[in-house]
Each structure stands twice: as structure tokens, then as C-alpha cells.
Design a protein around this motif. Structure first.
Motif, PDB file in Angstrom:
ATOM      1  N   GLN A  42      22.702  -0.708  14.469  1.00  0.00           N
ATOM      2  CA  GLN A  42      23.616  -0.752  13.327  1.00  0.00           C
ATOM      3  C   GLN A  42      23.055   0.222  12.235  1.00  0.00           C
ATOM      4  O   GLN A  42      23.855   0.420  11.339  1.00  0.00           O
ATOM      5  N   THR A  45      16.664   3.538  12.918  1.00  0.00           N
ATOM      6  CA  THR A  45      15.287   2.703  12.488  1.00  0.00           C
ATOM      7  C   THR A  45      14.333   3.366  13.193  1.00  0.00           C
ATOM      8  O   THR A  45      14.528   4.308  14.209  1.00  0.00           O
ATOM      9  N   PRO A  46      12.950   3.249  12.700  1.00  0.00           N
ATOM     10  CA  PRO A  46      11.719   4.365  13.146  1.00  0.00           C
ATOM     11  C   PRO A  46      11.328   4.071  14.507  1.00  0.00           C
ATOM     12  O   PRO A  46      11.100   5.303  15.227  1.00  0.00           O
ATOM     13  N   GLU A  47      11.704   2.875  15.171  1.00  0.00           N
ATOM     14  CA  GLU A  47      11.238   2.816  16.445  1.00  0.00           C
ATOM     15  C   GLU A  47      11.966   3.649  17.305  1.00  0.00           C
ATOM     16  O   GLU A  47      11.553   3.938  18.490  1.00  0.00           O
ATOM     17  N   ALA A  82      12.561  12.246   5.139  1.00  0.00           N
ATOM     18  CA  ALA A  82      12.849  10.753   5.248  1.00  0.00           C
ATOM     19  C   ALA A  82      13.394  10.460   3.796  1.00  0.00           C
ATOM     20  O   ALA A  82      12.902  10.955   2.517  1.00  0.00           O
ATOM     21  N   MET A  84      13.847   7.645   0.518  1.00  0.00           N
ATOM     22  CA  MET A  84      12.902   6.907  -0.240  1.00  0.00           C
ATOM     23  C   MET A  84      12.934   5.551  -0.031  1.00  0.00           C
ATOM     24  O   MET A  84      11.968   4.850  -0.197  1.00  0.00           O
ATOM     25  N   PHE A  85      14.061   4.795   0.658  1.00  0.00           N
ATOM     26  CA  PHE A  85      13.878   3.560   0.981  1.00  0.00           C
ATOM     27  C   PHE A  85      13.180   3.274   2.415  1.00  0.00           C
ATOM     28  O   PHE A  85      12.586   2.203   2.530  1.00  0.00           O
ATOM     29  N   GLU A  86      13.425   3.818   3.309  1.00  0.00           N
ATOM     30  CA  GLU A  86      13.007   4.048   4.808  1.00  0.00           C
ATOM     31  C   GLU A  86      13.293   2.592   5.197  1.00  0.00           C
ATOM     32  O   GLU A  86      12.655   2.261   6.265  1.00  0.00           O
ATOM     33  N   HIS A  87      14.341   1.670   4.930  1.00  0.00           N
ATOM     34  CA  HIS A  87      14.887   0.764   5.874  1.00  0.00           C
ATOM     35  C   HIS A  87      15.504   1.471   7.094  1.00  0.00           C
ATOM     36  O   HIS A  87      15.571   0.742   8.011  1.00  0.00           O
ATOM     37  N   TYR A  89      17.262   5.288   8.508  1.00  0.00           N
ATOM     38  CA  TYR A  89      17.023   6.948   8.485  1.00  0.00           C
ATOM     39  C   TYR A  89      18.581   7.696   8.659  1.00  0.00           C
ATOM     40  O   TYR A  89      19.317   7.118   9.482  1.00  0.00           O
TER      41      TYR A  89
ATOM     42  N   ARG B  11      10.875   0.918  -0.763  1.00  0.00           N
ATOM     43  CA  ARG B  11      10.176   0.372   0.357  1.00  0.00           C
ATOM     44  C   ARG B  11      10.081  -0.997   0.438  1.00  0.00           C
ATOM     45  O   ARG B  11       9.084  -1.699   0.888  1.00  0.00           O
ATOM     46  N   LEU B 130       6.929   9.831   6.419  1.00  0.00           N
ATOM     47  CA  LEU B 130       6.608  11.159   7.112  1.00  0.00           C
ATOM     48  C   LEU B 130       5.368  11.694   6.673  1.00  0.00           C
ATOM     49  O   LEU B 130       4.794  12.602   7.484  1.00  0.00           O
ATOM     50  N   ILE B 144       5.419   2.860  15.738  1.00  0.00           N
ATOM     51  CA  ILE B 144       6.585   2.872  16.681  1.00  0.00           C
ATOM     52  C   ILE B 144       6.618   1.838  17.890  1.00  0.00           C
ATOM     53  O   ILE B 144       7.393   1.291  18.198  1.00  0.00           O
ATOM     54  N   ARG B 147       6.892  -1.633  16.939  1.00  0.00           N
ATOM     55  CA  ARG B 147       8.482  -2.085  16.669  1.00  0.00           C
ATOM     56  C   ARG B 147       9.192  -2.139  18.039  1.00  0.00           C
ATOM     57  O   ARG B 147       9.789  -2.900  18.320  1.00  0.00           O
ATOM     58  N   GLN B 148       8.830  -0.854  18.663  1.00  0.00           N
ATOM     59  CA  GLN B 148       9.714  -1.006  20.183  1.00  0.00           C
ATOM     60  C   GLN B 148       9.407  -2.078  20.952  1.00  0.00           C
ATOM     61  O   GLN B 148      10.487  -2.701  21.488  1.00  0.00           O
TER      62      GLN B 148
END
Lengths: 145, 472
Positions: A42, A45-47, A82, A84-87, A89, B11, B130, B144, B147-148
Motif C-alpha cells: 500500500q 516502507t523502509p524494510e 527521504a 520529512m514524515f517517513e511513514h 517513501y 515522524r 537517511l 530493516i 521490520r522485515q
């Protein structure tokens, strides 16, 4: 141009409950039916950086509100900053994170598909659906085992 | 007089702003924490069949949909008056532990670590994940990995990474395959090692934050969380325990269906977020907190070996009742470790592979309450249905709601400590945002309130004139 199937990550992004925003996951389902691995999300995300770090190529498929309905736009994606919110990307920010963390990132393109309606609902509009089928076929045609 | 507005607070999950009112001398007079969005879930679920509630309410949140699925499914279990099969309960808890892993990893590594490890006063342009990845790639990689790992378990056991469909009224929709069990177990040592290493790093960094520890929302409050019959930490089952600020137990063994005897809710004019309080003491004295810090204050112990050793060190260093909101981060890492250990324990139970995972029934009760610990704290879903199973009323109390009054106090305390109006610097303002971030609030989850919403609708004519106006 050919993409090696096991070295290419296809990510389709979008919300299937918001009309044409679901074109990304639609393309993912279609590719999977053809035996091509793809990831439906959706949001980026970072992972997902952990998935990209081992890939040679990456393809991001997403709906675009600024294109004509059914229009397809292919652009090169490069590592960027990135938000600013980082929920979630952008492809550029995700590639940037991958680059920073793993010191490498795949060559990447974005495939934008113009949407007609993003109202609540599970169905794609006719032009978006036609374009999504075309995008899935194009990706499949460029894949090699 | 001068007003400072921090909008948006970055954040965090959802949208909020902070208003700080300064006097003529530049000192902080008052602060307000506003939640500026509303979702409306409690109203628009009315009329839907009760068994759709897990699927609908999971859409409240993309970070902790599993918590809503669990609380909603447990409320539906109560409406069906069923006891779910043991494998169903174990699998629900497994998925929940995985969600704690992925959600806590997001909060710690991606949202808060830039403040903690790059410094509150570092360049705001680089104070993000970052910037963290550039300076400490190992740590960004750890985030990461965790999360993964959590997302993969949710996907493999419950169907999808986000908004999984596998948690249903009566249990879970499919059994656990042994191949999936083995895959999860293979990833466990690496995930645990990453967590332990991060914890060590964090503990070393704590000495750099003495001032924040002292001044970040350290005013005493009550605490609430789930515990087992033995007082041990619980995230899936258990009953509510309330502790007073001095550590004494205010209420123990509060079953889900009795929550309203202990929790009251008020609405305020400046925010869409409701403010729950401990009813026996009223809204002024009954401020309590939930979430990682509160759970560790409430429970007697974790009940898993590594996490219990770490908990002992935590309590030795900061006392049996830890008040500073800064320690939400520390507590979050301890819970991450517990969740990983618990995943191992659950997968070692042979009955988790049983094929019977779901009980089926029609409406057997017209009311049901489901509770679970979401990563951010206690989550309550309360439903009333008609004889046909149609929803007639819903109330949801979400972690960030429970914490609302405490967050407001923490913002005021932090602003008064750090803000001086004659020379405001980014680092000062960031500390005010950071204290909100310590609670890891999920505002998307929290603002589906009914109550008195400050809502105004204006109808404009073609020349911009106001034709009509309705206000609550």
C-alpha cells in the motif's frame, strides 16, 4: 532490454479500496499469475530496502493522478532524499535508503499509470485497467528466466 | 505575547500540531496538543454485520492493523459466545508478537533513532533515517532486518503484511504449516541478535540524555496494562491492572467487559482526540498512561529469560516505577526482545500446528468487548448488535487516546523546561516534538471519536458569501 527474473524486484504500490489507485497491486496479481514474482504494497516502507539490496533491477508500478487516464509513463528512478514524515517513501527515497545502508542499489524505473477515479471502490476504470494489463504484459515480455 | 505553532509534528503516525503560548517575558504560559484529523469509524460501522468488524477496523491503521483485528475479533468472539481452539489462540498471539516486532522496530529505528543517536541538536535536514543510515548503517540495517522479520511472519501466518485477513471472529482462518514454522524459527536467532546488540548500544547512549530523562514528561501518573493471573506481562490475553504513581495497585484483574467501570472519557474543544481517565479518581487526578513504559510499570515481570534479565537491569537503574517518558524507547526495546523470545516459545508448542483453528457461531450475545495490548498500549473495542447481528453501536478506546492527557502534560513540562521566547532554536522545538514522539502516538488510530467534535460546516454562494452555517 531484458531483466533477469530472479534479480529483478517488481513492486506494485496502491490502495485497492480507492479505485484506480489499485493499479499497482492489480499488476502484481497479474504478474504472479504468470509466474513472475512481484510484491504488492500500500505504501513504500523502509524494510523494502532489504529486498532491493540484492536486486539488479527494480520496477515500481504506481497510479499517477497527473497523467491522462490510461496513459503510461516510464521514468528512470534515482536514489534521492527521504521525506520529512517517513511513514512511507518515494521510490527515490527508498533507493536512497538502500544505497546508504547497503552501499548499493538496483537500477530502477517507475511505471506510472494515469487514473480516472480514485473514489472509494474496488474496481479499476476501463482505461486504467487496460493500461495495467499492458504494463503487466510489457514487464513479462522483458523478463528472462 | 507570542505564539509558537509546531505544525505538523513530524515522524509520528497521523497529523497533530502543538501550540505554545508565551508571555511578554518569553516564558511558556500554556501549551496545547491538537489532533487535527477525524476518521469517524465508530459512526459509519453502524448497520454493518458484526463479523465484518475485524476487516473494517483494521483499515483504521496501516502500522498496527493486527491490534485492531485482534480486539475486534475478541469482541466478536464474545458476541458469538465461543471459546476459540487452542491453536487459534496461539496463532493470534504469534501474529501479535510479530506485529510488536515490526511496529516497535519502525518506531525505534526509523522514527526516533535519528533524535537519539544523531542528537536532538543535530542538523534537522539530516536528522532522519537517511542521516542515520549515513552515519550508522549497521543500525539502520538492524531496523530493516527486524521490520522485515515481523512483516514476513504476519504475511506467512495471516495472509498479508498489511491488513491481513487471517484473524477472524472465532480464531484464525488457516492452520500453520510446519514449513512456515521452520522458516520463522530459522530467522529468529539473527533477529534476536540484532535486538540484543541494539539494546546494548542504546544503554550506552543513555548517559548522553540525562537532561531529557529528567525533564521529558516525568510528572507522575497512573499506569494501565494487561497482566496474566500471576501478574506477568501479557499482550494478547489477560486482564487490566491499574497502578498508582507510587506503585501500589489501584485495580487488578479488571475483565474486558468491566472496562467502563474504571475508564471514563471526555471530549475537548481543541482536539479530535478523546481523553480517557481513571474513573474512580475523575479526569483531573485520574490521568494514566499506557504503552511500553506503562506495561513495564504494571507487570511484575516478562516471563521470558533474556527479557527478564534486561528488565532487572532497567529497574535497578531507574527504579521499580519508571516515570520519564524518555524511557518509552528503552521499554520498547525490552518488549521487542520479549516478543522475539515469545515467538520462539509459541512455535515450540506442538498444538500450534493443530488443524482446528476456528470456532463458528451465530449471534449469542448482544454485546461484546475485546481488549488487547497494541504496540502503543491498551486497545478496547466494545460493540452492541441487534438480534440479526447488525452493529448498532461501537466504542473504541485506542492507546494514544489513553495517553492523551499525559502527552498534554508532557508537552507542557518539556516546553517550560526548554523554550525561552527570546532566542528560540530548532533544538528546543524539536525536544517538544520528541516528547510526543516518545509515546509513538498513532493519531490515525485514535480519532474515530463520536462525542462533541468541534465541527463547522459553511455553505458559500457564488460570490463567496456565507449562505448557511451549521456548528456542533
Amino acid at each position: 532490454m531484458k531483466w533477469q527474473r530472479d534479480r529483478t524486484v517488481v513492486i506494485g504500490c496502491g490502495n485497492e479500496l480507492r479505485g484506480d489507485d489499485g493499479v499497482g497491486p492489480f499488476v502484481v496479481r497479474r504478474l504472479r499469475r504468470m509466474g513472475i514474482p512481484a510484491v504488492g504494497v500500500q505504501q513504500l516502507t523502509p524494510e523494502l530496502a532489504g529486498l532491493l539490496e540484492g536486486a539488479t533491477n527494480a520496477i515500481f508500478v504506481d497510479a499517477a493522478a497527473d497523467l491522462h487516464p490510461g496513459e503510461i509513463e516510464v521514468k528512470r528512478a534515482r536514489a534521492g532524499a527521504a521525506g520529512m514524515f517517513e511513514h512511507h517513501y518515494s521510490p527515490a527515497a527508498l533507493l536512497g535508503l538502500t544505497e546508504q545502508v547497503y552501499r548499493r542499489s538496483p537500477r530502477a524505473i517507475t511505471m506510472g499509470i494515469g487514473g480516472k477515479s480514485f473514489a472509494l471502490g474496488r474496481n479499476l476504470s476501463r482505461p486504467a485497467r487496460r493500461a495495467a494489463i499492458s504494463v503487466a504484459a510489457t514487464i513479462a515480455a522483458h523478463m528472462q528466466p | 505575547m507570542r505564539r509558537i505553532v509546531i505544525d505538523p509534528v513530524t515522524r509520528i503516525e497521523g497529523h497533530a500540531k502543538i501550540t505554545i503560548q508565551l508571555d511578554d517575558a518569553g516564558d511558556v504560559m500554556s501549551t496545547q496538543f491538537h489532533v487535527t484529523q477525524v476518521r469517524g469509524f465508530e459512526k459509519f460501522v453502524e448497520g454493518r454485520p458484526f463479523y465484518e468488524m475485524p476487516g473494517i477496523t483494521a483499515r483504521i491503521c496501516g502500522i498496527c492493523p493486527v491490534s485492531h483485528l485482534l480486539a475486534a475479533s475478541k469482541a466478536c468472539d464474545a458476541i458469538m459466545a465461543v471459546r476459540i481452539p487452542p491453536a487459534g489462540a496461539l496463532l493470534r498471539e504469534l501474529i501479535h508478537c510479530a506485529q510488536f516486532v515490526q511496529s516497535h522496530a519502525l518506531s525505534f529505528f526509523h522514527l526516533s533513532a535519528p533524535d537519539l543517536l544523531l542528537g536532538m541538536d543535530s542538523d534537522p535536514a539530516a536528522r532522519n533515517v537517511l542521516g542515520l543510515a549515513a552515519q550508522q548503517p549497521e543500525l539502520a540495517r538492524a531496523g530493516i532486518v527486524l521490520r522485515q522479520y515481523g512483516q514476513r511472519i504476519i504475511e506467512a501466518v495471516a495472509g498479508e503484511r498489511v491488513h491481513p485477513s487471517g484473524i477472524v471472529p472465532g480464531g484464525v482462518s488457516k492452520r500453520l504449516e510446519n514449513t512456515v514454522r521452520e522458516e520463522i524459527l530459522r530467522g529468529l536467532p539473527a533477529a534476536t541478535s540484532v535486538c540484543v546488540n541494539t539494546l546494548e548500544l542504546f544503554k550506552k547512549a543513555l548517559d548522553d540524555f540525562e537532561d531529557e530523562i529528567e525533564n521529558f514528561g516525568s510528572a507522575p501518573t497512573m499506569y494501565a496494562g494487561l497482566t496474566g493471573p500471576d501478574g506477568a506481562f501479557r499482550i494478547y490475553d489477560g486482564t487490566i491492572r491499574f497502578r498508582n504513581a507510587d506503585g501500589s495497585i489501584a485495580a487488578n484483574g479488571v475483565a474486558a467487559e468491566r472496562y467502563a467501570d474504571y475508564i471514563g472519557e471526555v471530549s475537548t474543544a481543541d482536539s479530535y482526540l478523546k481523553s480517557p481517565y481513571y474513573k474512580p479518581l475523575g479526569s483531573k487526578a485520574g490521568v494514566y498512561r499506557v504503552g511500553p513504559l506503562a506495561r513495564l510499570n504494571v507487570a511484575d515481570g516478562f516471563g521470558t529469560p533474556l527479557a527478564d534479565v534486561e528488565l532487572e537491569q532497567y529497574r535497578k537503574r531507574y527504579g521499580p516505577i519508571v516515570t520519564g517518558a524518555f524511557h518509552y524507547h528503552y521499554a520498547r526495546l525490552l518488549e521487542l526482545l520479549y516478543s522475539l523470545e515469545r515467538i520462539g516459545e509459541l512455535l515450540a508448542m506442538p498444538e500450534i500446528l493443530d488443524s482446528r483453528t476456528r470456532a463458528r457461531a451465530e449471534v449469542n450475545a448482544l454485546e461484546g468487548v475485546g481488549i488487547a495490548e497494541a504496540p502503543r498500549g491498551l486497545l478496547i473495542h466494545h460493540y452492541k448488535v441487534n438480534e440479526q447481528g447488525g452493529m448498532v453501536w461501537a466504542n473504541m478506546i485506542v492507546a494514544t487516546g489513553h495517553n492523551n492527557l499525559a502527552i498534554g502534560r508532557a508537552v507542557e513540562q518539556t516546553a517550560k523546561r526548554y523554550i525561552r521566547g527570546n532566542a528560540i532554536q530548532e533544538g528546543m522545538l524539536n525536544r517538544v516534538s520528541a516528547v510526543v514522539r516518545a509515546y509513538d502516538p498513532c493519531l490515525s488510530c485514535s480519532t474515530h471519536a463520536g462525542g462533541l467534535l468541534p465541527l463547522r460546516i459553511q455553505l458559500f454562494g457564488p460570490r463567496g458569501e456565507v449562505l448557511d452555517e451549521v456548528a456542533t
